[in-house]
Design a protein around this motif. Structure first.
Motif, PDB file in Angstrom:
ATOM      1  N   ASN A  74      62.234  15.848  49.692  1.00 42.89           N
ATOM      2  CA  ASN A  74      61.117  16.691  49.262  1.00 42.89           C
ATOM      3  C   ASN A  74      61.535  17.413  47.994  1.00 42.89           C
ATOM      4  O   ASN A  74      62.682  17.861  47.886  1.00 42.89           O
ATOM      5  CB  ASN A  74      60.835  17.789  50.306  1.00 42.89           C
ATOM      6  CG  ASN A  74      60.291  17.231  51.613  1.00 42.89           C
ATOM      7  OD1 ASN A  74      59.291  16.541  51.624  1.00 42.89           O
ATOM      8  ND2 ASN A  74      60.970  17.558  52.716  1.00 42.89           N
TER       9      ASN A  74
ATOM     10  N   TYR B   8      60.150  20.748  45.985  1.00 38.59           N
ATOM     11  CA  TYR B   8      59.227  21.868  45.917  1.00 38.59           C
ATOM     12  C   TYR B   8      59.356  22.414  44.496  1.00 38.59           C
ATOM     13  O   TYR B   8      60.374  23.017  44.140  1.00 38.59           O
ATOM     14  CB  TYR B   8      59.627  22.945  46.927  1.00 38.59           C
ATOM     15  CG  TYR B   8      59.695  22.447  48.382  1.00 38.59           C
ATOM     16  CD1 TYR B   8      58.640  22.666  49.259  1.00 38.59           C
ATOM     17  CD2 TYR B   8      60.827  21.770  48.869  1.00 38.59           C
ATOM     18  CE1 TYR B   8      58.703  22.231  50.585  1.00 38.59           C
ATOM     19  CE2 TYR B   8      60.891  21.334  50.186  1.00 38.59           C
ATOM     20  CZ  TYR B   8      59.823  21.562  51.035  1.00 38.59           C
ATOM     21  OH  TYR B   8      59.886  21.128  52.335  1.00 38.59           O
TER      22      TYR B   8
ATOM     23  N   ILE C 160      55.869  23.249  53.181  1.00 35.72           N
ATOM     24  CA  ILE C 160      55.611  22.321  54.297  1.00 35.72           C
ATOM     25  C   ILE C 160      55.177  23.199  55.470  1.00 35.72           C
ATOM     26  O   ILE C 160      55.830  24.215  55.772  1.00 35.72           O
ATOM     27  CB  ILE C 160      56.840  21.420  54.612  1.00 35.72           C
ATOM     28  CG1 ILE C 160      56.463  20.320  55.614  1.00 35.72           C
ATOM     29  CG2 ILE C 160      58.029  22.210  55.132  1.00 35.72           C
ATOM     30  CD1 ILE C 160      57.490  19.167  55.664  1.00 35.72           C
TER      31      ILE C 160
ATOM     32  N   HIS D  80      55.550  22.209  61.713  1.00 28.25           N
ATOM     33  CA  HIS D  80      55.493  20.883  62.348  1.00 28.25           C
ATOM     34  C   HIS D  80      56.803  20.696  63.098  1.00 28.25           C
ATOM     35  O   HIS D  80      57.755  21.471  62.921  1.00 28.25           O
ATOM     36  CB  HIS D  80      55.363  19.786  61.279  1.00 28.25           C
ATOM     37  CG  HIS D  80      56.603  19.643  60.436  1.00 28.25           C
ATOM     38  ND1 HIS D  80      56.902  20.512  59.407  1.00 28.25           N
ATOM     39  CD2 HIS D  80      57.643  18.774  60.501  1.00 28.25           C
ATOM     40  CE1 HIS D  80      58.059  20.182  58.873  1.00 28.25           C
ATOM     41  NE2 HIS D  80      58.543  19.127  59.523  1.00 28.25           N
TER      42      HIS D  80
ATOM     43  N   ASP E 125      59.554  17.326  63.963  1.00 28.82           N
ATOM     44  CA  ASP E 125      59.833  15.910  63.711  1.00 28.82           C
ATOM     45  C   ASP E 125      60.168  15.286  65.069  1.00 28.82           C
ATOM     46  O   ASP E 125      61.327  15.001  65.374  1.00 28.82           O
ATOM     47  CB  ASP E 125      60.977  15.792  62.690  1.00 28.82           C
ATOM     48  CG  ASP E 125      60.593  16.461  61.384  1.00 28.82           C
ATOM     49  OD1 ASP E 125      59.596  16.043  60.780  1.00 28.82           O
ATOM     50  OD2 ASP E 125      61.264  17.437  60.985  1.00 28.82           O
TER      51      ASP E 125
ATOM     52  N   SER F 112      69.540  18.215  57.372  1.00 23.05           N
ATOM     53  CA  SER F 112      68.642  18.667  56.308  1.00 23.05           C
ATOM     54  C   SER F 112      69.432  19.485  55.276  1.00 23.05           C
ATOM     55  O   SER F 112      69.924  20.575  55.578  1.00 23.05           O
ATOM     56  CB  SER F 112      67.551  19.510  56.979  1.00 23.05           C
ATOM     57  OG  SER F 112      66.663  20.013  56.045  1.00 23.05           O
TER      58      SER F 112
ATOM     59  N   PHE G 284      63.358  29.184  55.716  1.00 18.15           N
ATOM     60  CA  PHE G 284      63.060  28.133  56.696  1.00 18.15           C
ATOM     61  C   PHE G 284      62.706  28.876  57.969  1.00 18.15           C
ATOM     62  O   PHE G 284      63.531  29.616  58.502  1.00 18.15           O
ATOM     63  CB  PHE G 284      64.326  27.279  56.853  1.00 18.15           C
ATOM     64  CG  PHE G 284      64.202  26.099  57.770  1.00 18.15           C
ATOM     65  CD1 PHE G 284      63.428  24.998  57.424  1.00 18.15           C
ATOM     66  CD2 PHE G 284      64.914  26.055  58.966  1.00 18.15           C
ATOM     67  CE1 PHE G 284      63.351  23.886  58.260  1.00 18.15           C
ATOM     68  CE2 PHE G 284      64.854  24.943  59.794  1.00 18.15           C
ATOM     69  CZ  PHE G 284      64.066  23.853  59.434  1.00 18.15           C
TER      70      PHE G 284
ATOM     71  N   LEU H  99      67.518  29.500  53.441  1.00 18.02           N
ATOM     72  CA  LEU H  99      68.321  28.349  53.004  1.00 18.02           C
ATOM     73  C   LEU H  99      68.641  28.426  51.508  1.00 18.02           C
ATOM     74  O   LEU H  99      67.737  28.461  50.674  1.00 18.02           O
ATOM     75  CB  LEU H  99      67.588  27.045  53.312  1.00 18.02           C
ATOM     76  CG  LEU H  99      67.315  26.757  54.789  1.00 18.02           C
ATOM     77  CD1 LEU H  99      66.637  25.403  54.952  1.00 18.02           C
ATOM     78  CD2 LEU H  99      68.595  26.810  55.614  1.00 18.02           C
TER      79      LEU H  99
ATOM     80  N   HIS I 289      59.002  23.971  62.737  1.00 16.35           N
ATOM     81  CA  HIS I 289      59.663  24.565  61.565  1.00 16.35           C
ATOM     82  C   HIS I 289      58.772  24.427  60.339  1.00 16.35           C
ATOM     83  O   HIS I 289      57.906  23.545  60.290  1.00 16.35           O
ATOM     84  CB  HIS I 289      61.055  23.959  61.341  1.00 16.35           C
ATOM     85  CG  HIS I 289      61.071  22.466  61.200  1.00 16.35           C
ATOM     86  ND1 HIS I 289      61.192  21.607  62.273  1.00 16.35           N
ATOM     87  CD2 HIS I 289      60.982  21.662  60.112  1.00 16.35           C
ATOM     88  CE1 HIS I 289      61.170  20.364  61.863  1.00 16.35           C
ATOM     89  NE2 HIS I 289      61.047  20.354  60.542  1.00 16.35           N
TER      90      HIS I 289
ATOM     91  N   ILE J 285      58.489  25.543  55.753  1.00 14.66           N
ATOM     92  CA  ILE J 285      58.910  26.248  54.535  1.00 14.66           C
ATOM     93  C   ILE J 285      57.617  26.839  53.974  1.00 14.66           C
ATOM     94  O   ILE J 285      56.814  26.124  53.365  1.00 14.66           O
ATOM     95  CB  ILE J 285      59.538  25.289  53.482  1.00 14.66           C
ATOM     96  CG1 ILE J 285      60.772  24.561  54.023  1.00 14.66           C
ATOM     97  CG2 ILE J 285      59.826  26.020  52.167  1.00 14.66           C
ATOM     98  CD1 ILE J 285      62.077  25.322  53.946  1.00 14.66           C
TER      99      ILE J 285
ATOM    100  N   ARG K  83      63.191  23.243  44.211  1.00 10.60           N
ATOM    101  CA  ARG K  83      64.103  23.068  45.359  1.00 10.60           C
ATOM    102  C   ARG K  83      64.006  21.632  45.849  1.00 10.60           C
ATOM    103  O   ARG K  83      62.896  21.091  45.966  1.00 10.60           O
ATOM    104  CB  ARG K  83      63.723  24.013  46.488  1.00 10.60           C
ATOM    105  CG  ARG K  83      64.448  23.730  47.804  1.00 10.60           C
ATOM    106  CD  ARG K  83      64.095  24.745  48.869  1.00 10.60           C
ATOM    107  NE  ARG K  83      64.839  24.507  50.091  1.00 10.60           N
ATOM    108  CZ  ARG K  83      64.397  23.776  51.121  1.00 10.60           C
ATOM    109  NH1 ARG K  83      63.215  23.207  51.077  1.00 10.60           N
ATOM    110  NH2 ARG K  83      65.153  23.603  52.186  1.00 10.60           N
TER     111      ARG K  83
ATOM    112  N   ASN L  66      64.990  19.115  49.050  1.00  9.75           N
ATOM    113  CA  ASN L  66      65.429  19.023  50.444  1.00  9.75           C
ATOM    114  C   ASN L  66      65.631  17.551  50.768  1.00  9.75           C
ATOM    115  O   ASN L  66      64.775  16.718  50.478  1.00  9.75           O
ATOM    116  CB  ASN L  66      64.370  19.623  51.378  1.00  9.75           C
ATOM    117  CG  ASN L  66      64.614  19.233  52.823  1.00  9.75           C
ATOM    118  OD1 ASN L  66      63.963  18.347  53.367  1.00  9.75           O
ATOM    119  ND2 ASN L  66      65.594  19.856  53.437  1.00  9.75           N
TER     120      ASN L  66
HETATM  121  O1  LIG Z   1      62.369  21.432  53.118  1.00  5.80           O
HETATM  122  C1  LIG Z   1      62.873  21.669  54.215  1.00  5.80           C
HETATM  123  O2  LIG Z   1      63.870  22.376  54.356  1.00  5.80           O
HETATM  124  C2  LIG Z   1      62.247  21.103  55.487  1.00  5.80           C
HETATM  125  C3  LIG Z   1      61.599  19.764  55.315  1.00  5.80           C
HETATM  126  C4  LIG Z   1      61.069  19.219  56.598  1.00  5.80           C
HETATM  127  O3  LIG Z   1      60.956  19.898  57.569  1.00  5.80           O
HETATM  128  C5  LIG Z   1      60.670  17.811  56.680  1.00  5.80           C
HETATM  129  O4  LIG Z   1      60.694  17.099  55.665  1.00  5.80           O
HETATM  130  O5  LIG Z   1      60.323  17.373  57.793  1.00  5.80           O
END
Ligand SMILES: O=C(O)CCC(=O)C(=O)O
Ligand SMILES: [Fe+2]
Length: 334
Positions: A190, A192, A199, A202, A204, A217, A226, A254, A272, A274, A286, A288
């Motif tokens: 990701n 940002y 995000i 949600h 996973d 992560s 986070f 983070l 979780h 962001i 940023r 990820n």
């Molecule tokens: O950007 C993050 O730290 C979390 C990303 C995340 O939760 C995801 O990609 O499922």
């Protein structure tokens, strides 16, 4: 015995691992620019991706920069938090390198709830590499069946063309497998661009990740919060709702180089996110990176649908200092 101690022996090039305090935040001088680095390429890549320059590759022998701390003092929560994971000496360069090299997408898709169709614009840049356990890439980049080692049937992936993990991200994946004692076949990234990218809550917890998935992560660039909160437990649930120490979400700030491993019952029970943010480092980008293991082909189709999609490619423009639509050499945006 700690895992780290055992693994000190693994990296023979690093006889003495420096404590984090001994590693200066920045090298004395900017590292030498290395030109004509080898690249990873594949018919599915819009352009080749460079391997890490030597100074980054070398510093990876100092991962993790510190030991991870267990966070498991809340019901069903099972985290390992490395603060940081990536050595301070390269964290900035690793961020700059990946932002420059990777191709990203701004995925749009429609969801239908009853008769109502809603257009979703993913509020961040995304990209993905890897393939689920049913297939694997050969060295020359073709896909074979993991069992028979024969070319995969042409209809195995109807909605996507899986991409191998480029060498640079694969170096990080291999190291992360060692320090998290888990195997990964997917790398999701990701980006940002500002605090307006996010995000939403949600988990996973897709079936294709199996039960109790481990998701590693890594954060690079701007510091972002986070947030974690326990999933609501339906009133019909047999077990009483777990008593949480604090109903406010858990907040982990983070920072660049940090890594959080989510494991055990975490995905099944916690959400979780962001969240968008103003102020702080919200004008900075940023990255990820998550490493995961998808067991079934549905995982591959899902990850490409939501992280590559059907739109154009975006690449970091170092002059304009922003993501721009990437135009290939024939002058066409792809
Ligand atoms: O950007 C993050 O730290 C979390 C990303 C995340 O939760 C995801 O990609 O499922
Ligand atoms: Fe997630």
């Amino acid at each position: 015995m700690s895992k780290k101690h055992t693994l000190d022996n693994f990296f023979t090039s690093s006889p003495k691992r420096p404590r984090v305090a001994e590693v200066s935040a920045k090298p004395a001088a900017d590292p030498p620019t290395q030109t004509d680095l080898p690249t990873s390429n594949h018919p599915t890549y819009p352009y080749p991706v460079q391997h890490f320059p030597q100074f980054i590759a070398n510093a990876l022998s100092d991962v993790p920069a510190v030991e991870g701390k267990e966070i498991n003092n809340q019901p069903d929560l099972d985290l390992l938090y490395f603060q940081p994971y990536i050595p301070k000496s390269i964290e900035r360069y690793l961020f700059e390198f990946l932002r420059q090299e990777l191709f990203f997408y701004r995925v749009q898709y429609k969801i239908k709830r009853g008769p109502v169709e809603t257009q979703i614009n993913t509020p961040r840049y995304t990209t993905v590499f890897g393939v689920d356990e049913s297939s694997r890439f050969t060295i020359d980049g073709s896909l074979i069946d993991a069992q028979t080692c024969k070319p995969i049937p042409s209809d195995r992936y109807r909605t996507c063309k899986p991409r191998p993990i480029p060498h640079c991200l694969d170096e990080l994946r291999k190291i992360t497998e060692i320090f998290t004692s888990s195997a990964y076949n997917f790398c999701l990234v990701n980006y940002y661009a500002t605090g307006a990218d996010s995000i939403s809550y949600h988990s996973d917890d897709e079936r294709f990740l199996g039960t109790e998935p481990a998701i590693a992560s890594i954060s690079l660039g701007a510091k972002r919060d986070f947030l974690l909160k326990h999933k609501p437990v339906p009133p019909s649930a047999k077990e009483p709702r777990p008593v949480l120490e604090d109903e406010k979400p858990l907040k982990l700030p983070l920072a660049s180089g940090d890594m959080i491993l989510m494991k055990g019952r975490t995905q099944a029970n916690w959400l979780h996110s962001i969240p968008k943010r103003k102020g702080g480092e919200s004008d900075k980008g940023r990255i990820n990176i998550t490493f995961r293991k998808a067991m079934m082909k549905g995982g591959t189709e899902n990850y490409y649908q939501y992280n590559v999609g059907n739109g154009g490619v975006w690449r970091w423009d170092s002059q304009k200092r922003e993501m721009r639509p990437w135009v290939d050499t024939s002058g066409v945006a792809v």
